[in-house]
Scaffold this motif. Structure first.
Motif, mmCIF file in Angstrom:
data_model
loop_
_atom_site.group_PDB
_atom_site.id
_atom_site.type_symbol
_atom_site.label_atom_id
_atom_site.label_comp_id
_atom_site.label_asym_id
_atom_site.label_seq_id
_atom_site.Cartn_x
_atom_site.Cartn_y
_atom_site.Cartn_z
ATOM 1 N N ALA A 5 1.214 -1.386 0.196
ATOM 2 C CA ALA A 5 0.012 0.500 -0.435
ATOM 3 C C ALA A 5 0.560 1.733 -0.049
ATOM 4 O O ALA A 5 1.622 1.543 0.381
ATOM 5 N N ILE A 6 0.455 2.095 -1.364
ATOM 6 C CA ILE A 6 1.686 2.919 -1.194
ATOM 7 C C ILE A 6 0.468 4.382 -1.179
ATOM 8 O O ILE A 6 -0.260 4.319 -2.466
ATOM 9 N N SER A 41 -0.437 -1.400 -6.080
ATOM 10 C CA SER A 41 -0.245 -1.181 -5.622
ATOM 11 C C SER A 41 -0.691 -2.751 -3.844
ATOM 12 O O SER A 41 -0.656 -2.740 -2.965
ATOM 13 N N SER A 42 -1.800 -2.903 -4.206
ATOM 14 C CA SER A 42 -3.010 -4.217 -3.753
ATOM 15 C C SER A 42 -3.433 -4.803 -4.879
ATOM 16 O O SER A 42 -3.651 -4.614 -5.679
ATOM 17 N N SER A 64 -7.710 -4.437 -6.763
ATOM 18 C CA SER A 64 -7.664 -4.126 -5.856
ATOM 19 C C SER A 64 -8.717 -4.733 -4.451
ATOM 20 O O SER A 64 -9.068 -4.930 -4.304
ATOM 21 N N GLN A 71 -4.906 3.624 -4.553
ATOM 22 C CA GLN A 71 -4.815 2.504 -5.092
ATOM 23 C C GLN A 71 -4.013 3.172 -6.869
ATOM 24 O O GLN A 71 -4.864 4.099 -7.014
ATOM 25 N N TRP A 72 -3.133 2.281 -6.731
ATOM 26 C CA TRP A 72 -2.851 2.188 -8.308
ATOM 27 C C TRP A 72 -1.896 0.526 -8.690
ATOM 28 O O TRP A 72 -1.993 -0.361 -8.397
ATOM 29 N N GLN A 282 6.985 -0.669 1.164
ATOM 30 C CA GLN A 282 6.520 -0.203 0.212
ATOM 31 C C GLN A 282 6.742 1.525 -0.718
ATOM 32 O O GLN A 282 5.882 2.164 -1.197
#
Length: 416
Positions: A5-6, A41-42, A64, A71-72, A282
């Motif tokens: 998670a960023i 990111s997830s 995600s 989220q990305w 992360q």
């Protein structure tokens, strides 16, 4: 799958959001994202891996985890390109707000497009003026109680005149003729194979934050290829990370890493180092550092030696895997022992005979270490490919490591 998670801090550049499909011409652009590696990111579940957003199929998708927050999805375009068009095909869990961003290093991002009133379906964004090696869809506002889900992300832009646009499916992305690990698709196969032996999963991109002491006398083992506190490579990774980003959570451990290098000691690292490694994982800068050092320390030397010996993709992977476990010096010793038994192809030898000798010597070396007495990463993986005559690592591939079965098929190169 572990979540990464960023939350990125970005600056709006004043772009006007487009609510629906845009139809301006972009006839000169070529598709540059098909089959390219993707990271998210997830991931809600392994079958919704990030790679499905670039596999050319609307029947698969990235999703995600559920819940609020940013989220990305990041795509490595393989080189710096101009980006003039991005086509997003959303699943029902779409973003009402998102940004299209580009980056040269996967760490510092610039906005190419900002959407504030998305309505799902397909967003065909043209007349863009982005440039970078990496493209990211940063979803900031969800439309449903779930997370975000993209069936496909297609990026169009400039490409060198000598190189045609990339194929539109994973099946086509894997070369049908012989190609070594220099080819992105072959490299991806090798990275997944190594990951099944190092981390018991094909999803190597989910391993940036892995860390434990496995009791092999090398201290902490961590990251993409098992960088160890006792064998210098972890120190190299953290040193390079600190050079790129001095203010990071691992910088304070550099003195301790220098002290424990060459031993299995945790002195100065416990109790906080494992948690701080996972926190650093992360950070896209740390992720890129791990990838670069993996290639510099292990993949590139293995490829140089395999080219000198005239080996194809299987032999290149066998050298790479040996370098990861035994170090490049260990690889050289195993290679030297094999050459005393059978000449390499560049020296007039038979490739199959030489690789059998190399794997024999590799197994002998593994059995000399108590922690590596299980040689299945050779016996039921590399040796299985060799017995099948698959010197080019052509798909489909099936293998077993440490009791787990794995496959890479033509319809699913990436995890999922």
């Amino acid at each position: 799958m572990r979540n990464v998670a960023i939350v990125a801090t970005v600056a709006t550049v004043g772009l006007v959001p487009l609510g629906i499909t845009v139809t301006a011409s972009a006839a000169t652009a070529v598709l540059i994202s098909a089959g390219r590696p993707a990271l998210a990111s997830s991931t809600y579940a392994e079958r919704y891996a990030a790679a499905h957003a670039t596999d050319g199929s609307l029947g698969s998708r990235w999703a995600s985890v559920s819940g609020g927050g940013t989220q990305w999805l990041r795509i490595d375009l393989g080189g710096v390109h101009g980006v003039s068009r991005v086509r997003l095909t959303w699943e029902r869990a779409y973003a009402t707000g998102y940004r299209i961003q580009t980056s040269n290093d996967g760490a510092s991002w610039s906005d190419t497009y900002v959407m504030r009133s998305g309505n799902g379906g397909t967003d065909d964004l043209r007349r863009l003026h982005g440039r970078g090696r990496f493209l990211r869809v940063l979803a900031t506002q969800r439309a449903t109680r779930f997370g975000y889900s993209l069936r496909e992300v297609q990026v169009y832009g400039s490409a060198p005149a000598s190189r045609p646009g990339r194929p539109s499916s994973l099946s086509a992305a894997v070369p049908s003729t012989a190609a070594g690990l220099e080819h992105p698709a072959r490299k991806e196969i090798a990275l997944q194979l190594v990951s099944t032996a190092e981390n018991s999963t094909r999803d190597w991109r989910g391993q940036y934050g892995y860390i434990e002491d496995i009791g092999d006398g090398r201290g902490y083992t961590a990251g993409l290829v098992g960088f160890c506190s006792g064998t210098s490579d972890m120190l190299i990774v953290v040193t390079e990370y600190t050079r790129r980003k001095p203010d990071n959570p691992l910088a304070k451990y550099l003195p301790a890493l220098r002290v424990v290098d060459g031993s299995d000691s945790h002195a100065g690292l416990d109790p906080g180092f494992p948690a701080d490694w996972r926190a650093a994982a992360q950070d896209p800068v740390f992720q890129k550092t791990q990838e670069d050092e993996r290639d510099r320390l292990y993949l590139e030397p293995a490829l140089a030696l395999s080219r000198a010996d005239g080996l194809r993709a299987l032999g290149q992977f066998a050298y790479f895997d040996a370098a990861v476990m035994h170090g490049v010096s260990g690889l050289r010793q195993i290679r030297a022992a094999a050459l005393r038994v059978s000449p390499a192809p560049k020296r007039g030898g038979d490739e199959v005979a030489y690789l059998n000798a190399f794997l024999d010597m590799r197994v002998r070396e593994m059995r000399s270490e108590a922690a590596h007495h299980d040689t299945s990463r050779v016996d039921t993986a590399q040796r299985a490919f060799l017995r099948a005559g698959n010197l080019d690592l052509n798909l489909p591939l099936s293998w077993a490591v440490y009791g787990d079965d794995f496959q890479i098929t033509r319809t699913g190169l990436m995890p999922g």
